[in-house]
Design a protein around this motif. Structure first.
Motif, mmCIF file in Angstrom:
data_model
loop_
_atom_site.group_PDB
_atom_site.id
_atom_site.type_symbol
_atom_site.label_atom_id
_atom_site.label_comp_id
_atom_site.label_asym_id
_atom_site.label_seq_id
_atom_site.Cartn_x
_atom_site.Cartn_y
_atom_site.Cartn_z
ATOM 1 N N ASP A 95 43.123 -11.828 21.416
ATOM 2 C CA ASP A 95 43.537 -10.729 22.160
ATOM 3 C C ASP A 95 44.880 -10.138 21.308
ATOM 4 O OD1 ASP A 95 41.645 -10.874 24.209
ATOM 5 O OD2 ASP A 95 42.864 -12.457 25.294
ATOM 6 N N ARG B 183 55.735 -9.405 25.471
ATOM 7 C CA ARG B 183 55.320 -10.336 26.735
ATOM 8 C C ARG B 183 53.586 -10.542 26.443
ATOM 9 N NH1 ARG B 183 56.724 -5.759 28.911
ATOM 10 N NH2 ARG B 183 55.236 -4.483 29.614
ATOM 11 N N GLU C 110 49.907 -11.226 28.104
ATOM 12 C CA GLU C 110 49.207 -11.265 29.511
ATOM 13 C C GLU C 110 49.030 -12.721 29.799
ATOM 14 O OE1 GLU C 110 48.622 -8.674 31.392
ATOM 15 O OE2 GLU C 110 49.883 -7.322 29.878
ATOM 16 N N PRO C 111 49.016 -13.253 31.143
ATOM 17 C CA PRO C 111 48.672 -14.314 31.433
ATOM 18 C C PRO C 111 47.201 -14.693 30.699
ATOM 19 C CG PRO C 111 49.398 -13.448 33.280
ATOM 20 C CD PRO C 111 49.415 -12.275 32.396
ATOM 21 N N ALA D 287 46.290 -14.803 27.848
ATOM 22 C CA ALA D 287 45.962 -14.038 26.658
ATOM 23 C C ALA D 287 45.746 -15.136 25.497
ATOM 24 C CB ALA D 287 47.224 -13.262 25.983
#
Length: 193
Positions: free
Chosen positions: A65, A106, A108-109, A111
């Motif tokens: 990702d 940051r 993404e949870p 990722a």
């Protein structure tokens, strides 16, 4: 790129140095790879990143990702890997000695992250960076680097895909050979220790 072509790029850019170096791992060596030199030319950096991207199995590439790299050494090759893979690239910093995302970066949870380094010697910085990605909510699914100096011994806890393996010997503080100890020490890395 062949191994010979890769070594040629390091030599042509004066990135392969000889002397007495204290590496960021704390170990001593008669050789140092100044990857910033090999990466200072954008075309060369892009070529190396494309070759490195091809060293990663297709099934792993398809899961990525985002690309994350530790500053300073991994910054340029991480950015070029983002370009080669058509993924965003961000970097970790350690302003207080511990890697963290800053500058509005940051994850993404959950990722799926490709960790990108310039050189891996003991894997310490890589393991610290991988742990930081976990704290930031991502999951490192693999790591790649331009150079593996660990003799294949670095255990990063994730699959590792170096572009090239160079096995220059390194020495603990009390094991530096006399011929190397006679040369003044240079500490070129970014880690303070």
């Amino acid at each position: 790129m062949t191994e010979e072509e890769i070594i040629h790029e390091f030599r042509a850019s004066e990135a392969l140095l000889e002397g007495h170096f204290k590496l960021s791992s704390g170990r001593h060596s008669g050789h140092y790879l100044q990857c910033a030199r090999v990466l200072m030319n954008p075309e060369r950096a892009g070529n190396l990143a494309r070759a490195l991207a091809q060293a990663i199995p297709r099934d792993v590439r398809s899961q990525i990702d985002v690309v994350v790299s530790p500053a300073m050494g991994g910054l340029i090759i991480g950015h070029e890997m983002g370009r080669a893979l058509d993924k965003d690239a961000m970097f970790l910093e350690r302003p207080e000695g511990v890697f963290e995302l800053r500058r509005g970066f940051r994850l993404e949870p959950g990722a799926k992250v490709l960790m990108v380094e310039d050189v891996v010697t003991t894997g310490l910085s890589s393991r610290e960076a991988i742990a930081a990605v976990g704290r930031e909510g991502g999951e490192v699914i693999a790591e790649c680097s331009l150079v593996d100096r660990s003799n294949g011994e670095a255990d990063l806890g994730v699959p590792f895909f170096p572009l090239i393996t160079l096995n220059f010997p390194t020495y603990a503080e009390g094991e530096v050979p006399a011929r190397l100890a006679m040369i003044p020490i240079t500490k070129p890395g970014s880690r303070k220790s």
